[in-house]
Design a protein around this motif. Sequence first.
Motif, PDB file in Angstrom:
ATOM      1  N   GLU A   1       0.807  -1.216   0.000  1.00 34.26           N
ATOM      2  CA  GLU A   1       0.000   0.000   0.000  1.00 34.26           C
ATOM      3  C   GLU A   1       0.844   1.273   0.000  1.00 34.26           C
ATOM      4  O   GLU A   1       0.298   2.373   0.024  1.00 34.26           O
ATOM      5  CB  GLU A   1      -0.943  -0.015   1.210  1.00 34.26           C
ATOM      6  CG  GLU A   1      -1.924  -1.176   1.172  1.00 34.26           C
ATOM      7  CD  GLU A   1      -2.792  -1.268   2.417  1.00 34.26           C
ATOM      8  OE1 GLU A   1      -2.909  -0.249   3.137  1.00 34.26           O
ATOM      9  OE2 GLU A   1      -3.349  -2.347   2.666  1.00 34.26           O
TER      10      GLU A   1
ATOM     11  N   VAL B   1      -8.667  -2.707   1.901  1.00 32.79           N
ATOM     12  CA  VAL B   1      -9.094  -1.461   2.553  1.00 32.79           C
ATOM     13  C   VAL B   1     -10.607  -1.482   2.743  1.00 32.79           C
ATOM     14  O   VAL B   1     -11.129  -1.078   3.788  1.00 32.79           O
ATOM     15  CB  VAL B   1      -8.662  -0.238   1.724  1.00 32.79           C
ATOM     16  CG1 VAL B   1      -9.229   1.044   2.324  1.00 32.79           C
ATOM     17  CG2 VAL B   1      -7.142  -0.153   1.653  1.00 32.79           C
TER      18      VAL B   1
ATOM     19  N   ARG C   1     -11.571  -3.536   5.734  1.00 29.17           N
ATOM     20  CA  ARG C   1     -11.298  -2.830   6.999  1.00 29.17           C
ATOM     21  C   ARG C   1     -12.418  -1.848   7.314  1.00 29.17           C
ATOM     22  O   ARG C   1     -12.903  -1.761   8.446  1.00 29.17           O
ATOM     23  CB  ARG C   1      -9.973  -2.082   6.908  1.00 29.17           C
ATOM     24  CG  ARG C   1      -8.756  -2.963   6.764  1.00 29.17           C
ATOM     25  CD  ARG C   1      -7.513  -2.134   6.472  1.00 29.17           C
ATOM     26  NE  ARG C   1      -6.436  -2.938   5.919  1.00 29.17           N
ATOM     27  CZ  ARG C   1      -5.393  -2.448   5.275  1.00 29.17           C
ATOM     28  NH1 ARG C   1      -5.274  -1.131   5.120  1.00 29.17           N
ATOM     29  NH2 ARG C   1      -4.461  -3.248   4.801  1.00 29.17           N
TER      30      ARG C   1
ATOM     31  N   ALA D   1     -10.911   6.599   3.855  1.00 28.89           N
ATOM     32  CA  ALA D   1     -11.263   5.396   3.088  1.00 28.89           C
ATOM     33  C   ALA D   1     -12.772   5.202   2.990  1.00 28.89           C
ATOM     34  O   ALA D   1     -13.244   4.397   2.180  1.00 28.89           O
ATOM     35  CB  ALA D   1     -10.627   4.166   3.734  1.00 28.89           C
TER      36      ALA D   1
END
Length: 784
Positions: free
Chosen positions: A291, A377, A380, A516
Amino acid sequence: MELTFWLLDVTYGVVGNAPELRLFGITNDDKRVLVLDRSFRPYFYVLPSGDVNNVFTNVKRKLEGKVLNVEIVKRRLFSNEVDAIKVIATIPEKVRELRELAAEVPGVEDVLEADIRFSQRYLLDMGIKPSNWVVVDQCEETKGNYQVDLVCLAKTRPRMIEEHKLPSFKILAFDIEVYNPRGMPNPDRDPVIIISTMTKEDGVKMFVVNDDKNDAKIIREFLDYFKRYDPDVVVGYNNNGFDWPYLVNRSSRIGVRLALSRMSNPPEPSVYGHWSIIGRANVDLYNFIEEVGEIKVKSLDRAAEFFGIMKRDERVLIPGHRIHEYWDDKSKRDQLLKYARDDVVSTYGLAEKLLPFAIQLSSISGLPLDQVGAASVGARVEWMIFYEAVKRGELAPNREERPYETYKGAVVLEPRPGLHEDIAVIDFSSMYPSIMMKYNVSPDTLVLGDCDDCHVAPEVNYKFRKSPEGLYPGLLRMLVESRRKVRELMKKYPENSPEWTLLNERQRALKVMANAMYGYCGWLGARWYRREVAEAVTAWGRNLLKTVIEKAKSLSLPIIYGDTDSLFVRNISDKVDALINYINNELGFDVKVDKVYRRVLFTEAKKRYVGLTIDGEIDIVGFEAARGDWAEIAKDVQESVAEIVLTTGDVSKAVSYVKSIIDKVKAYQFDIDDVIIWKTLDKSLNEYKVLTPHVAAAKQLVEAGYKVGKGDMIGYVVVKGGGAKLAYKVKPYILVKDIREIDVDYYVEKQIVPAAMRILEVLGIKESQLMEGKAGKSILDYFS
């Protein structure tokens, strides 16, 4: 007794005919503990399409004798109150069968939340997250065959407390080297020849086979040391992809039981592709390096150099396919041992840099530390949303297969080509999260019909209820408020103290998770996906930027460029201040001057510029230097040209530099690493219909005995000969025997010169001047 511990890992087992949750943790006084909870049962929801009572009766009849209970409960789905039927099962393994049976009942519209992993379901319902401190008010000590100091049975529900500190971890880094005379090693055949470990207390330890290559002996030695040291966190670099699967399979083949977990089990594959070591956190640092966009080639040596752990020119570098040569040649064996040592030292160094952030991501998202890196992502963010949804009584929709769809994106202005001096960049801090909070944009606030009290998105006209606060905005507000509190708390501690560092990593993780959230809106794999949400947010973003641009024009503040959430303007301080005050106070969005460029060079293309900040840093955006599919030499040339042009103001000097590099390349004065081109296989080899260079190189690797597949990064060089098509002129770099095989003309004409010209052509330099001509102008002649 009352027990407080930091939650490291969670799993479950079935004892008799009942599930047992197992929470592994570390106490304040440095004890390793296991808390057992036998009070929780798996469940899922059945959503009726018609009369809930009829469906309830039929579901109960269908599942009679197979479940513990069936009951009608009130829940919400996209904020609408619904009657749902809660089915409570005996053990997790029965849920799949029960779900399918329930779905067959007439009048059942859907079955929800049957795919949530049992241990994660438990954490959600208890409201506790891994990598946080947890209290069990009543815990009864019991016996158990576990590698911990204390086992106790929970008599009350665990609860999470806010405590900004970490327990005393024991961290072990490890790495293996494998004998591989036939190319890609095979655990059924090829022995492990070196196992390297590093810990804070013991430093580097190396378990090395004898000349007989009897790896059973060193694996047992490693196993004994591992158990004695008893690590809480195990770190490696691509250990999920190579080290653990190889070591487990090899151990099984030679009859060694790799009992490394705190339940004396071998590591085993788990969710998101990670390997679980029960009771410990197995963290693959490669997941986090993936990342880091600034690291183009994700090898351990390059990652270690990027983070300042070890320079590549100060360590031993051995191509993976030549490990066996360095073992077989005893004069080179010391080099191999040094290489293995450098690898494990680099791995431990990366852990020191990356683990604090990983811990905070785990703490905020709710995913265990060993899973949070391997998870996407989107995953998460989704687990973080799950926790908020459970608190609100909101049901989680099922995952759906959705066709790819596009929607209008952000505003990107046409840049003013040329060189500009003294440019300020106005940054809209977390623009999209701010929009979502300001206009209550969320899947559960979307109104598809008429609405009298709604925010209406410009252009697209989607409506969102002003109240109550939606799932996304509520979660974002919590993240923003938490970050504000953490940053206030940081002021109480000296900078770089352990407390300050921990809090700094937490505020960074909170920011990352908040930013995000918008990406999750547009993620087709999201449970809470609504296309209208993503479209509305970008529509409000475009409207905001256009409004600000009009205000800048009214202030006679020249705009040089704009992209998504930032504007490049002339650094006229009073006018910049006036614009910022307008945005902050009248529009209600938080903005600031992010950076000031002494000089910045724009081409005619959007998202492509180079700039020199007032702090002396060079930013290169959108050029080859920021891409991974060009050779390192092209990246270096472009960065150097940008630096020379922006710092010295001497175009002639930049041209002379490029010509000197061309001369060196033509004289073969370069390292093969400089000319490798890296490209990832994004599908299996047999799925490619066109022979591209990296596919051609991958096929050569397969023919040479290497195993390659989807996701592998292929490194190749362009060599002399072959056909007119580039794919016939490439060769995997590890198969190159002599650097004079390299086609230097290709690298000059197709890599070095084009990379330099991306910058120099804006300044009027012709390609011929790099090859033979002269540049006679100063940079000042090119200012816009």
